[in-house]
Design a protein around this motif. Structure first.
Motif, mmCIF file in Angstrom:
data_model
loop_
_atom_site.group_PDB
_atom_site.id
_atom_site.type_symbol
_atom_site.label_atom_id
_atom_site.label_comp_id
_atom_site.label_asym_id
_atom_site.label_seq_id
_atom_site.Cartn_x
_atom_site.Cartn_y
_atom_site.Cartn_z
ATOM 1 N N ASP A 243 0.835 -1.202 0.000
ATOM 2 C CA ASP A 243 0.000 0.000 0.000
ATOM 3 C C ASP A 243 0.871 1.254 0.000
ATOM 4 O O ASP A 243 1.903 1.311 0.680
ATOM 5 C CB ASP A 243 -0.909 0.034 1.234
ATOM 6 C CG ASP A 243 -2.076 -0.940 1.130
ATOM 7 O OD1 ASP A 243 -2.323 -1.442 0.020
ATOM 8 O OD2 ASP A 243 -2.735 -1.199 2.157
ATOM 9 N N ILE A 244 0.436 2.261 -0.742
ATOM 10 C CA ILE A 244 1.161 3.535 -0.823
ATOM 11 C C ILE A 244 0.307 4.629 -0.189
ATOM 12 O O ILE A 244 -0.869 4.788 -0.543
ATOM 13 C CB ILE A 244 1.496 3.881 -2.284
ATOM 14 C CG1 ILE A 244 2.393 2.791 -2.896
ATOM 15 C CG2 ILE A 244 2.178 5.247 -2.384
ATOM 16 C CD1 ILE A 244 2.648 2.953 -4.379
ATOM 17 N N SER B 76 12.116 17.067 6.472
ATOM 18 C CA SER B 76 11.861 18.087 7.495
ATOM 19 C C SER B 76 10.531 17.790 8.166
ATOM 20 O O SER B 76 9.625 17.205 7.565
ATOM 21 C CB SER B 76 11.845 19.485 6.878
ATOM 22 O OG SER B 76 10.884 19.560 5.835
ATOM 23 N N LYS B 77 10.409 18.189 9.414
ATOM 24 C CA LYS B 77 9.220 17.894 10.208
ATOM 25 C C LYS B 77 7.964 18.505 9.582
ATOM 26 O O LYS B 77 7.997 19.618 9.062
ATOM 27 C CB LYS B 77 9.426 18.408 11.635
ATOM 28 C CG LYS B 77 8.393 17.903 12.621
ATOM 29 C CD LYS B 77 8.724 18.357 14.031
ATOM 30 C CE LYS B 77 7.662 17.859 15.012
ATOM 31 N NZ LYS B 77 7.943 18.327 16.389
ATOM 32 N N ASN B 78 6.862 17.729 9.620
ATOM 33 C CA ASN B 78 5.531 18.124 9.138
ATOM 34 C C ASN B 78 5.415 18.232 7.616
ATOM 35 O O ASN B 78 4.389 18.692 7.102
ATOM 36 C CB ASN B 78 5.093 19.455 9.763
ATOM 37 C CG ASN B 78 4.917 19.344 11.260
ATOM 38 O OD1 ASN B 78 4.475 18.306 11.765
ATOM 39 N ND2 ASN B 78 5.278 20.384 11.991
ATOM 40 N N SER B 79 6.438 17.790 6.900
ATOM 41 C CA SER B 79 6.360 17.824 5.432
ATOM 42 C C SER B 79 5.653 16.564 4.917
ATOM 43 O O SER B 79 5.740 15.496 5.518
ATOM 44 C CB SER B 79 7.758 17.922 4.832
ATOM 45 O OG SER B 79 8.540 16.793 5.201
ATOM 46 N N PRO B 80 4.929 16.679 3.787
ATOM 47 C CA PRO B 80 4.268 15.491 3.212
ATOM 48 C C PRO B 80 5.290 14.588 2.546
ATOM 49 O O PRO B 80 6.312 15.065 2.026
ATOM 50 C CB PRO B 80 3.307 16.094 2.182
ATOM 51 C CG PRO B 80 3.948 17.375 1.782
ATOM 52 C CD PRO B 80 4.669 17.892 2.992
ATOM 53 N N ILE B 81 5.018 13.298 2.537
ATOM 54 C CA ILE B 81 5.950 12.345 1.924
ATOM 55 C C ILE B 81 5.171 11.127 1.437
ATOM 56 O O ILE B 81 4.256 10.636 2.110
ATOM 57 C CB ILE B 81 7.055 11.924 2.931
ATOM 58 C CG1 ILE B 81 8.059 10.979 2.272
ATOM 59 C CG2 ILE B 81 6.459 11.299 4.190
ATOM 60 C CD1 ILE B 81 9.294 10.724 3.118
ATOM 61 N N LEU B 82 5.498 10.664 0.241
ATOM 62 C CA LEU B 82 4.845 9.479 -0.324
ATOM 63 C C LEU B 82 5.629 8.250 0.113
ATOM 64 O O LEU B 82 6.833 8.149 -0.145
ATOM 65 C CB LEU B 82 4.824 9.589 -1.860
ATOM 66 C CG LEU B 82 3.718 8.825 -2.598
ATOM 67 C CD1 LEU B 82 2.347 9.320 -2.195
ATOM 68 C CD2 LEU B 82 3.896 8.956 -4.106
ATOM 69 N N VAL B 83 4.956 7.316 0.781
ATOM 70 C CA VAL B 83 5.645 6.150 1.352
ATOM 71 C C VAL B 83 4.885 4.865 1.000
ATOM 72 O O VAL B 83 3.692 4.896 0.718
ATOM 73 C CB VAL B 83 5.769 6.268 2.889
ATOM 74 C CG1 VAL B 83 6.743 7.350 3.278
ATOM 75 C CG2 VAL B 83 4.406 6.508 3.534
ATOM 76 N N GLN B 84 5.604 3.752 1.048
ATOM 77 C CA GLN B 84 5.013 2.440 0.760
ATOM 78 C C GLN B 84 5.262 1.500 1.937
ATOM 79 O O GLN B 84 6.358 1.472 2.497
ATOM 80 C CB GLN B 84 5.624 1.850 -0.513
ATOM 81 C CG GLN B 84 4.948 0.563 -0.990
ATOM 82 C CD GLN B 84 5.336 0.219 -2.417
ATOM 83 O OE1 GLN B 84 6.421 0.532 -2.886
ATOM 84 N NE2 GLN B 84 4.436 -0.429 -3.134
ATOM 85 N N VAL B 85 4.237 0.754 2.320
ATOM 86 C CA VAL B 85 4.348 -0.191 3.433
ATOM 87 C C VAL B 85 5.143 -1.414 2.980
ATOM 88 O O VAL B 85 4.790 -2.065 1.996
ATOM 89 C CB VAL B 85 2.955 -0.630 3.938
ATOM 90 C CG1 VAL B 85 3.097 -1.653 5.066
ATOM 91 C CG2 VAL B 85 2.141 0.567 4.409
ATOM 92 N N VAL B 86 6.236 -1.710 3.691
ATOM 93 C CA VAL B 86 7.029 -2.909 3.369
ATOM 94 C C VAL B 86 6.924 -3.954 4.475
ATOM 95 O O VAL B 86 7.313 -5.103 4.290
ATOM 96 C CB VAL B 86 8.514 -2.555 3.122
ATOM 97 C CG1 VAL B 86 8.658 -1.711 1.873
ATOM 98 C CG2 VAL B 86 9.124 -1.846 4.318
ATOM 99 N N LYS B 87 6.407 -3.569 5.632
ATOM 100 C CA LYS B 87 6.205 -4.518 6.725
ATOM 101 C C LYS B 87 4.976 -4.061 7.519
ATOM 102 O O LYS B 87 4.886 -2.905 7.920
ATOM 103 C CB LYS B 87 7.437 -4.588 7.626
ATOM 104 C CG LYS B 87 7.385 -5.681 8.668
ATOM 105 C CD LYS B 87 8.657 -5.721 9.515
ATOM 106 C CE LYS B 87 9.846 -6.250 8.746
ATOM 107 N NZ LYS B 87 11.019 -6.472 9.631
#
Length: 523
Positions: free
Chosen positions: A40-41, A117-128
């Protein structure tokens, strides 16, 4: 070897069993409310930077912040962050990366504070997935998996699976995928792509690019902690990874799931559509396929082996420990070394199966029965590697130590599956525990077979609970009558109301108890 997928729909979601030659090798629970699945992203928010760990904690909506290490950012994290911010700000009008200017790769030995940096948006993917007290583990190396290839945005490389060993085939795939690869999209070629033509690979690539486009559209109007691209259901992902010529049938008991899988199979392998069946039987689908009984027998602390040995499986916070025992029945061989070797070979096969069924991950230590010959130790090591080669999780196996211990590490991406096989005792009302009662009739018959064929007892009696007595003597032909035809001996069955429903005794012609230790039970 036949492969069958059986899917049972429940109120909470679904149960999925993968059978090989009618035996369970994988079992999955899929809850409808479950989230944070591997693959999931999400659009996360950086909550905390931890320089001491060189990592960050990201809020993606789980009760505990997810963990993102610097090494999981990926070399192109700056390009990903740039694309994410421009898309959210509506400055980016296309999902395509043709004209997108990639940012320089980050330093492998850099610091997390230099990138995030703190509070910035970021696109991440669940690996565990969340395990125990830990939140999800994340990566910023975004990848979208298809049947034949994996699409990697913000990359320009084509990598071929190491399991494809033919040099000419590797070069063919490299040329082929390099020619159809969109700009600024990398590709990982999966093992199943071997021998596939350009039309199939191009279709798979188009589906993945379309999925990326849908994610882009979601990202444009997404709020923090929102899912951008969801991994497909467990059943569909298993079909994506494993569907091949060896699959004999896929049986589903729910019309909606049947239609969903039918549509997916039509997309990835139209020729396999005919093996999908909708189950309409009167008994429950897992009962009909004998899966319920298998589940009761393989999730206990002790698991029996066909030749009379057994393994004990214990779990701790740090690792899993598996002990192999010969039992009292494994004594037909001429010497101790041969006995140990044969039991260990059986145990290796069962342990490989147990790791997949229970989805055990982390460190596993197996205490095999001591063997003196180096060749036998090597053969056990080779047997374990052979049995685990079809495991979809990454694993490492080390040879046996001089103490007879084998160390295994297996990728742990979701919580270990465990099914309670104990039941409240109908006799004591729950103050104690009994083993699964569904197995007691099988235990009686298996031990009866051993006593009559191996110990050659003549006049045998079985003392048991009235319920079991009725089960063995009622009907025509009764089970006791079938014993007579099989063994050419009449077995006397005696009712005893003082016994619990799972208790039974074997008596010889003198009325003496025939002792049966737990190690002698074959399921």
């Amino acid at each position: 070897m036949s492969n069958e997928l059986v899917i049972n729909s429940t109120q909470k979601g679904g149960r999925i069993a993968l059978l090989q030659d009618k035996r369970i090798v994988e079992y999955h629970l899929e809850e409808s409310e479950s989230s944070f699945t591997v693959g999931d992203i999400y659009l996360g928010v950086v909550r905390k930077l931890v320089p001491g760990l060189n990592a960050a904690f990201i809020d993606i909506g789980y009760e505990k912040d997810a963990f993102l290490h610097y090494l999981d950012l990926g070399p192109n994290i700056n390009s990903l962050n740039k694309f994410t911010k421009e898309t959210i700000a509506k400055r980016n009008n296309t999902h395509k990366l043709n004209g997108f200017q990639l940012e320089p790769e980050i330093d492998k030995l850099g610091k997390i504070s230099q990138v995030l940096s703190k509070n910035s948006p970021i696109l991440v993917q669940v690996v565990k997935e969340p395990i125990s007290t830990k939140g999800p583990r994340l990566s910023c190396e975004i990848s979208i998996a298809g049947r034949y290839i994996v699409l990697v945005p913000f990359s320009n490389t084509v990598n071929i699976s190491k399991k494809i060993t033919d040099k000419e085939e590797r070069q063919r795939l490299l040329r082929l995928l390099s020619s159809i690869r969109p700009q600024n999209f990398g590709i990982i070629v999966r093992t199943v792509a071997e021998g596939k033509d350009v039309a199939e690979l191009d279709k798979d690539l188009s589906n993945l690019v379309e999925k990326w486009e849908q994610g882009y559209k979601t990202l444009k109007n997404a709020k923090p902690k929102e899912k951008i691209i969801g991994e497909m259901g467990r059943a569909s992902s298993m079909l994506r990874d494993m569907l091949n010529e060896s699959f004999d049938s896929i049986t589903v008991d729910d019309k909606d799931i049947y239609d969903e899988i039918k549509l997916y199979i039509r997309t990835i392998a139209p020729d396999k559509e005919k093996i999908l069946k909708l189950y309409n039987g009167k008994t429950k689908i897992f009962e009909s396929f004998g899966i319920e009984k298998q589940l009761k027998s393989i999730f206990g602390r002790s698991v029996s082996l066909p030749g009379g040995g057994y393994v004990i499986i214990e779990h701790t916070e740090a690792l899993h420990v598996i002990d192999v025992n010969s039992g009292n029945k494994s004594n037909s061989e001429s010497d101790q070394e041969t006995t140990a070797f044969n039991v260990n070979m059986e145990a290796a096969k069962e342990i490989a199966r147990q790791l997949r069924v229970r989805d055990m991950g982390g460190i596993i230590v197996v205490d095999f029965i001591d063997m003196k010959k180096a060749d036998n130790k090597r053969l056990i090591y080779e047997k374990m590697k052979e049995e685990m080669k079809n495991d979809r999780s990454k694993f490492t196996i080390l040879p046996l130590t001089k103490f007879g211990l084998m160390q295994i590490t297996r990728q742990r991406v979701r919580p270990e599956l465990n099914i309670t096989t104990g039941e409240n005792c109908p006799t004591c009302g729950g103050t104690g525990k009994i083993t699964a009662s569904i197995l007691v009739a099988d235990l009686v018959e298996n031990n009866l077979d051993y006593i009559l064929t191996k110990q050659n007892e003549k006049d045998l009696s079985i003392v048991l609970h009235p319920y079991l007595h009725a089960y063995f003597v009622a009907g025509f032909p009764s089970r006791r009558m079938k014993w007579f035809f099989k063994y050419k001996r009449w077995v006397k069955i005696v009712k005893d109301t003082s016994l619990g429903i799972t208790e039974y005794k074997f008596k010889n012609h003198m009325g003496e108890d025939i002792e049966m230790s737990p190690a002698e039970v074959i399921v």
